[in-house]
Structures are given as C-alpha cells and as structure tokens.
Design a protein around this motif. Structure first.
Motif, mmCIF file in Angstrom:
data_model
loop_
_atom_site.group_PDB
_atom_site.id
_atom_site.type_symbol
_atom_site.label_atom_id
_atom_site.label_comp_id
_atom_site.label_asym_id
_atom_site.label_seq_id
_atom_site.Cartn_x
_atom_site.Cartn_y
_atom_site.Cartn_z
ATOM 1 N N ARG A 39 3.640 -1.390 3.935
ATOM 2 C CA ARG A 39 3.806 -0.045 3.358
ATOM 3 C C ARG A 39 5.023 0.005 2.436
ATOM 4 N NH1 ARG A 39 3.820 4.238 7.619
ATOM 5 N NH2 ARG A 39 4.579 2.671 9.052
ATOM 6 N N LEU A 65 -2.795 4.082 2.069
ATOM 7 C CA LEU A 65 -3.251 2.703 2.295
ATOM 8 C C LEU A 65 -3.983 2.155 1.077
ATOM 9 C CD1 LEU A 65 -4.394 3.288 5.998
ATOM 10 C CD2 LEU A 65 -2.218 2.351 5.217
ATOM 11 N N GLU A 66 -3.694 2.762 -0.082
ATOM 12 C CA GLU A 66 -4.290 2.314 -1.346
ATOM 13 C C GLU A 66 -3.421 1.216 -1.950
ATOM 14 O OE1 GLU A 66 -5.946 6.797 -2.532
ATOM 15 O OE2 GLU A 66 -3.907 6.158 -3.009
ATOM 16 N N THR A 67 -4.051 0.194 -2.503
ATOM 17 C CA THR A 67 -3.321 -0.873 -3.192
ATOM 18 C C THR A 67 -3.161 -0.469 -4.661
ATOM 19 O OG1 THR A 67 -5.281 -2.071 -3.916
ATOM 20 C CG2 THR A 67 -4.502 -2.531 -1.689
ATOM 21 N N ALA A 83 -1.208 -5.477 5.769
ATOM 22 C CA ALA A 83 -0.758 -4.393 4.875
ATOM 23 C C ALA A 83 0.737 -4.143 5.021
ATOM 24 C CB ALA A 83 -1.528 -3.112 5.198
ATOM 25 N N VAL A 134 0.848 -1.207 0.000
ATOM 26 C CA VAL A 134 0.000 0.000 0.000
ATOM 27 C C VAL A 134 0.877 1.249 0.000
ATOM 28 C CG1 VAL A 134 -1.996 -1.031 1.175
ATOM 29 C CG2 VAL A 134 -0.148 -0.018 2.545
ATOM 30 N N ASN A 135 0.315 2.333 -0.528
ATOM 31 C CA ASN A 135 1.014 3.615 -0.451
ATOM 32 C C ASN A 135 0.657 4.310 0.864
ATOM 33 O OD1 ASN A 135 -1.523 4.661 -0.766
ATOM 34 N ND2 ASN A 135 -1.225 5.376 -2.863
ATOM 35 N N TYR A 150 -8.266 -0.992 -0.688
ATOM 36 C CA TYR A 150 -7.331 -0.578 0.359
ATOM 37 C C TYR A 150 -6.922 -1.810 1.165
ATOM 38 C CZ TYR A 150 -9.521 3.889 -0.725
ATOM 39 O OH TYR A 150 -9.978 5.002 -1.380
#
Ligand SMILES: Cc1cc2nc3c(=O)[nH]c(=O)nc-3n(C[C@H](O)[C@H](O)[C@H](O)COP(=O)(O)OP(=O)(O)OC[C@H]3O[C@@H](n4cnc5c(N)ncnc54)[C@H](O)[C@@H]3O)c2cc1C
Length: 446
Positions: free
Chosen positions: A281, A265-267, A279, A261-262, A273
């Motif tokens: 980072r 928290l987006e994939t 997750a 994720v960025n 997300y």
C-alpha cells in the motif's frame, strides 16, 4: 452492478479465492482463477499439521471440489509468465494466451534466500508452497539432525514439525532473542525458553555462513557465523518472505517491494488490482504497514476488491492490527501495536505468571491512559473486546476492572485476572479503580 465482464485472478490463495467468491456473490461476471501451485485452494497455515500427521493434505482444502463448477468459478492450473497491459492479455506457460477485462494479481510471497553457498543443495528447503511439504517429507525421512535458519514464525513451525518426527534440531537465530524485532524482550525470552524446553538446540546471535555438501550435491552440514560446523541431513531456510513480484519487474507495473496499490487496491494500470501478500500500500492507514503478509489481510483485501470490481468502489480499511501464532505450546495474540521498545509518550504494564508460560503486556498513552495495544501469551483473549477497547481509547484502569470480559479460555481453565490486577494495583496504585467484586471473591475463596 456490472455484468458479464471477464475477471481473471492470478493466484488461488486466500486473497484470490476470497475475491472470486465475493465477486460471484455480487455479480454474474465470468471468473477465471489461474494458479501454478495447486489445482484447488488450500490453507497454507495448515501445512505443518499435514507433516505432523494431524491431517491429510485434502483436509486443508476448505471447499469440496464441486464447489467451483457449481459457483461458476473456472480454475486453470498454469503459470502466468507475462502480462501485456496494453492488449489486456496474459501469457500462460509456454504457449497459451488469454484476454481479461479486469485483472486481480494475488500471487502471494516467495521465501527469501540470501545467496549462501550451498543454498540450492539437495536437502535444503523453505516452507511455503505445497511442493515444499513433499520435498521436506522426502528429504527428512532418513534425517537424524536438521538445522533451521531464521527465527520467525515459519522457522519455529518448521522446528516443531521436525521435532514431532524425532529429528533433533539446531535453530539458528540471528537476533539476541527469538523474534525480538517484533516482541519485547520479556516475551521473546519466554519463547526462547519454550523452544529450549522442547529440546531444540537454539543458537541465538548465530547466522548461517555456508551449507556444505557431499560429492553428489547433498547437504552434509552448515558452517555458522561463529565458525562452528554442524553436521545435518536437512536444512530449513525460513528467513522471511518477499512479495512474489519479480516476474512482473519490467512489465510497466509500479513495484516497490510489492505491487504498489492505492487505498482501493488499484495499481497504476487500468482495471488491474493487487491484493494479499504481493500488494504494497502506498499510503497505509494509521497503525498499519505498507506490506502485511498475513492470512486475514489477504481475506479482507479479497472482499474489498470484489466490491469495487462489482461496482461499489470501496476503500480498504483494515482497522486495528492483530495477529496470532503458536510457539510450541504457547499461544500468542497481539492487538494494536506493541513494539519491542516503548515509544515516547507511552507507558506499559507487564504481568507474567510464576511458571513464565503466560504473560500480559498492555501499552497505553501516558497522558490520556488510553489503551494502545496488548500482547498476550498463554491466555486466550477475545478479539472483538480488545478491538473495541483500543478503538474506543478505553482507559487502562477501566480495562483492568473489566479484564474478565476479554478472557476466552475454556471454562475451568485457571483464571489470572485477580493476580494480574494485584500486580497492576501495586504498580499503578494512583490510577486504580477499586475492584470490590474481585476482592470480595478472593476473600470468600481464600
Ligand atoms: C508455513 C506457513 C504458515 C503460516 N501461518 C500463518 C498463520 O498462522 N497466520 C497468518 O496470518 N498467516 C500465516 N502465514 C502467511 C499466510 O499463509 C499468507 O499471508 C497467505 O497465504 C497469503 O495469501 P495470498 O493469497 O496473498 O498468497 P498465496 O497463498 O501465496 O497464494 C498465491 C498463489 O499464487 C500462485 N502464483 C504466484 N505467481 C503465479 C503466477 N505467475 N502464475 C500462476 N500462479 C501464481 C502461487 O503459487 C500461490 O499458489 C503462513 C505462511 C506459511 C508459509
């Protein structure tokens, strides 16, 4: 504020449920939480206390069962088997499909297994899921001796649980000292001693080679890396956890150890997300790791993703690292990053009580004297004070002078600040600010 879209969350742990609660607070979206493990959210960290008889499983559920309907959070028990990101469809169990507009993946972790012979025998269990607790309960009822493999936080919890039922425990730890990949040697040795003081048969530098079984596939013992054969009726495998993402491997979602994720928290998939233990980072903020599998980070990510989903795109900024745990009777807190070894340019102060049950380690910058991190065992400290001190780069001598303000032990507990300052003043005389008040008090009560 975006209204009426259908948000689906996979996982009803702290991350998924925090996201659901905060999306509800901030919007009128349709919210569905799907989870295969339990009907309702429960506190995973409290599982040990259920086994130890301090509480019932129901007491680990922070919300009453009516809470979900009242807040229009729909719950579905089931396993999501596949995600079709093109058609935005979830495949659940054998036969169900459901659409989503926005998807949050909050599937947590799974306990590690490393392919040991006998690892799937009857009477072998990890400690992660609610089901594990039932299994451990069932398979330790008649047990006299157990072996716990893996010297981390969950391993020591499992040893304590078994010990509370008068089951003798051998504890296999690969490292030279308990958890010394995380803690400096002095603290790790204090915990070794605490474990031994509770009559746990701690075996350092010892690994599991094989789990032996009888003709019915039931555990009879373990063989260790030192060639020893230890008879037991139960084996606890607590050798860390990994993000629960294997089932997503060929889905087109970008995965390293966890779902990548960025900072939002987006994939790599639109409207998808990932939060919590699963997750990873891509670019963690300074002093933080790509994977942080702890309770409060799941909660923080849940809050942050809820803001983004409800129209206020917000970056995840977890601030200064902290963690806490309990090793039998010794409480542990850490703020900032205290590594097992000092890094170049760092200096440290270490104090230990005479009974070696309490300690304080402060790491600071050699040049600026700014405090970088602290490890404290056996004394409770105030989170917000250390957070402020580290964030503000407070100098070590100022921190020493104001140490009382961080103490969070209940009233009438023995205070250690005077002793701590004495040792500090002796070792770091050149930078000491005389603390007149403390020395006056000492003289008055001497
Ligand atoms: C025994 C134990 C003690 C701990 N103690 C502490 C502690 O003291 N302090 C601390 O900070 N942390 C502690 N932790 C770690 C902490 O509990 C975790 O970091 C946290 O629970 C992770 O939350 P999560 O919401 O990301 O995932 P989880 O709590 O794992 O929730 C994810 C849920 O998603 C479900 N799920 C997974 N895949 C699917 C699927 N395909 N379909 C449907 N459902 C799915 C899972 O079954 C699970 O119910 C402890 C962990 C354990 C096991």
């Amino acid at each position: 504020m975006q209204e009426q879209k259908r948000v689906v969350i996979i996982g009803n742990g702290i991350a998924g449920i925090t996201a659901a609660r905060h999306i509800r607070k901030q919007s009128d979206c349709e919210i569905l939480v799907i989870s295969g493990e339990s009907d309702y959210f429960f506190s995973r960290t409290a599982l040990m206390y259920v086994y130890m008889g301090h509480m019932e499983f129901e007491h680990t559920q922070p919300y009453e069962n009516w809470f979900w309907e009242k807040n229009r959070i729909e719950l579905l028990k089931g396993w999501v088997r596949k995600i079709d990101f093109e058609s935005k469809t979830l495949h659940i169990d054998e036969d169900k499909t459901l659409p989503y507009d926005t998807l949050v993946i909050a599937t947590g972790s799974v306990p590690n297994k490393f392919g040991w012979p006998g690892q799937d025998a009857v009477g072998v269990s990890g400690l992660y899921h609610a089901q594990d607790l039932g299994y451990i309960e069932q398979h330790t009822r008649e047990a006299k001796h157990a072996v716990v493999v893996g010297g981390g936080l969950i391993g020591v919890e499992l040893a304590e649980m078994l010990h509370s039922r008068n089951i003798s425990v051998t504890f296999l730890v690969r490292e030279n000292n308990f958890w010394d990949t995380v803690m400096p040697e002095e603290e790790a040795k204090m915990i070794n001693q605490e474990i031994l003081d509770h009559h746990i048969d701690l075996r350092l530098e010892t690994e599991l080679k094989e789990i032996t079984t009888d003709g019915e596939g039931k555990v009879t013992g373990v063989i260790t890396s030192t060639g020893e054969n230890i008879a037991c009726q139960f084996v606890g495998l607590t050798v860390g956890v990994s993000p629960n993402v294997n089932w997503l491997k060929d889905s087109g979602l970008e995965i390293n150890r966890g779902v990548l994720v960025n900072e939002y928290l987006e994939t790599n998939k639109p409207d998808v997300y990932a939060i919590g233990d699963c997750a990873e980072r891509r670019t963690p903020t300074e002093g933080r790791r790509p994977l942080e599998q702890v309770w409060y980070t799941g909660r923080m990510m849940g809050e942050v993703v809820a803001r983004t989903i409800t129209g206020d795109r917000t970056a995840y900024r977890p601030g200064i690292w902290f963690n806490s745990a309990k090793f039998f009777n010794i409480e542990y807190q850490t703020y900032g990053r205290v590594k097992p070894q000092l890094k170049s340019g760092q200096e440290q102060f270490f104090w230990q009580s005479k009974d070696q049950k309490k300690s304080l380690r402060i790491v600071f910058d050699e040049q600026t004297m700014a405090v970088l991190g602290v490890n404290v065992l056996g004394i409770r400290m105030r989170h917000e004070i250390w957070d402020q001190w580290i964030a503000a780069g407070r100098k070590i001598n100022q921190v020493m002078a104001e140490l009382e303000s961080a103490n969070f032990d209940p009233e009438f507990f023995k205070a250690y600040e005077y002793d701590i300052r004495q040792v500090f003043n002796r070792e770091f005389e050149y930078m000491t600010v005389p603390n007149k008040k403390a020395s006056l008090l000492k003289r008055l009560f001497a």
